[in-house]
Enzyme design. Structure first.
Site: not given
Length: 410
Positions: A108, A336, A165
């Site tokens: 990620d 996600s 994220h």
């Protein structure tokens, strides 16, 4: 190429009941294009789209073979002449057996490994000396203490786009049980390895290939107990050549017995059955694909896509509280967030029974879902993640080893 993953014949979900608890927190600020993720349409105000990474360069992407471990000339970032000296692998030497806590790789944007809720949850490379600028373990990367940055080719994963994220995903998996913020599902049971820089440097596919090569090398050559990789990203790839590259990379994970937990798209109810969505729709037995339930865990979230031939199950992905950089916590929503919930559950299962393979854990996750009428015809199992049932199934799978006869002594 039409992708059509069918439900395994062995999958027989059982109906279960129960409620999913959720930590409460103030609403998070919306993530913006600054974070590398575009917010679109009528979504929750804390919605983050599944990142799709950089497009391939017009001249084509750098092949993964440019980052081959065990060679004497390893290119560590695209279009660069920089090389490092990696120790050549001696095939005559026995491979180390992976041991220790299960390790979940978060591929990620990088993870804030200094976060007070993650600093003790991170995998630490025993073969590296922090800050000495030397590739101590000979894997082609200097100072990869907590992982690797595929965007820069450096050992510090916490650089580049999408660190909000990546850090949020990591916290869902393993944030510490320390009375602050959230507690990860696998807190104290697993470690997080960060592969950052996924949305920097080269395109998404090339960066994924390099991420896979790094992880497989760590497991097979260094004995790191990597059991699963979390993929809260993806995009459509119509080129058969690109599809073949995605599949080959995921096959490498399968050959190394690494489960790939992948997010389906956030398409406001779109059906992904006939979409070449990579890596989520790859038809290999080590891939489990996740849709998002709403915050109450009683129906498919309005932002989530689905597909009864390619999406395996759903998990809560709305208003999920977790870590963000700078010792903070925020709620975010998206597939996600649902995906690391499943990856963390898999980690707990591997912790209960280290002898389970990636394929066996996937099978148990599918068999133990809680059936939900809203998911019928939308996901393969027709059900949502049941964390307790999955962990119990892993416990029940432990086979008692016969006692060794006592050795006579004088």
């Amino acid at each position: 190429m039409e992708i059509n993953r069918k439900s395994p014949a062995s999958v027989a979900p059982t109906a279960r009941t129960g409620e999913t608890s959720r930590a409460e927190a103030p609403k998070a600020k919306p993530l913006t294009v600054r974070d590398g993720f575009e917010t679109r349409g009528a979504r929750p105000n804390n919605f983050v789209d599944r990142p799709t990474g950089r497009p391939a360069a017009p001249t084509g992407s750098v092949p993964a073979s440019a980052f081959a471990f065990g060679s004497s000339n390893v290119a560590v970032k695209p279009d660069a002449n920089k090389v490092v000296d990696a120790k050549k692998v001696d095939p005559s030497q026995p491979k180390p057996k992976p041991s220790g806590d299960p390790v979940i790789a978060v591929i990620d944007g990088g993870v804030d490994f200094k976060h007070t809720d993650l600093d003790d949850a991170m995998w630490t490379n025993p073969g590296e000396i922090d800050g000495d600028g030397i590739d101590n373990d000979g894997n082609g990367v200097k100072d990869d203490i907590h992982g690797f940055n595929v965007g820069t080719g450096e050992g510090n994963p916490f650089k580049g786009e999408g660190t909000d994220h990546g850090t949020h995903v990591a916290g869902i998996i393993a944030a510490e049980d320390n009375g602050e913020g959230n507690t990860g599902i696998a807190a104290g049971k697993a470690k997080v390895l960060s592969v950052g820089g996924l949305y920097d440097g080269a395109d998404l596919l090339t960066n994924f290939e390099r991420s896979v090569d790094y992880l497989v090398n760590l497991k097979t050559e260094q004995g790191v107990n990597i059991r699963a990789a979390n993929a809260s990203f993806g995009n459509t790839y119509r080129s058969p050549a690109d599809q073949a590259r995605w599949t080959a990379a995921v096959q490498k994970l399968a050959d190394a017995d690494i489960l790939l937990v992948a997010a389906t798209a956030n398409g406001n109810g779109s059906n992904m059955n006939n979409v070449a969505d990579m890596p989520a729709n790859i038809d290999l037995p080590n891939v489990i694909t996740i849709a998002s339930m709403d915050k109450n865990n009683d129906k498919l979230a309005r932002f989530s896509s689905h597909g009864d031939k390619v999406v395996d199950l759903a998990a809560v992905g709305e208003d999920v509280l977790s870590t963000v950089p700078g010792n903070k916590w925020e709620e975010m929503s998206g597939t996600s967030m649902a995906t690391p919930t499943v990856a963390a559950t898999a980690a707990r299962m591997f912790a209960e029974n280290p002898d389970l393979t990636a394929v066996q854990v996937r099978d148990l996750l599918l068999k133990t879902v809680e059936l939900d009428t809203d998911l019928k015809g939308k996901v393969i199992t027709g059900g949502k993640l049941d964390i307790d049932a999955a962990i119990q199934a892993a416990k029940d799978s432990v086979v008692a080893k016969p006692e060794q006869p006592a050795v006579a002594t004088r």
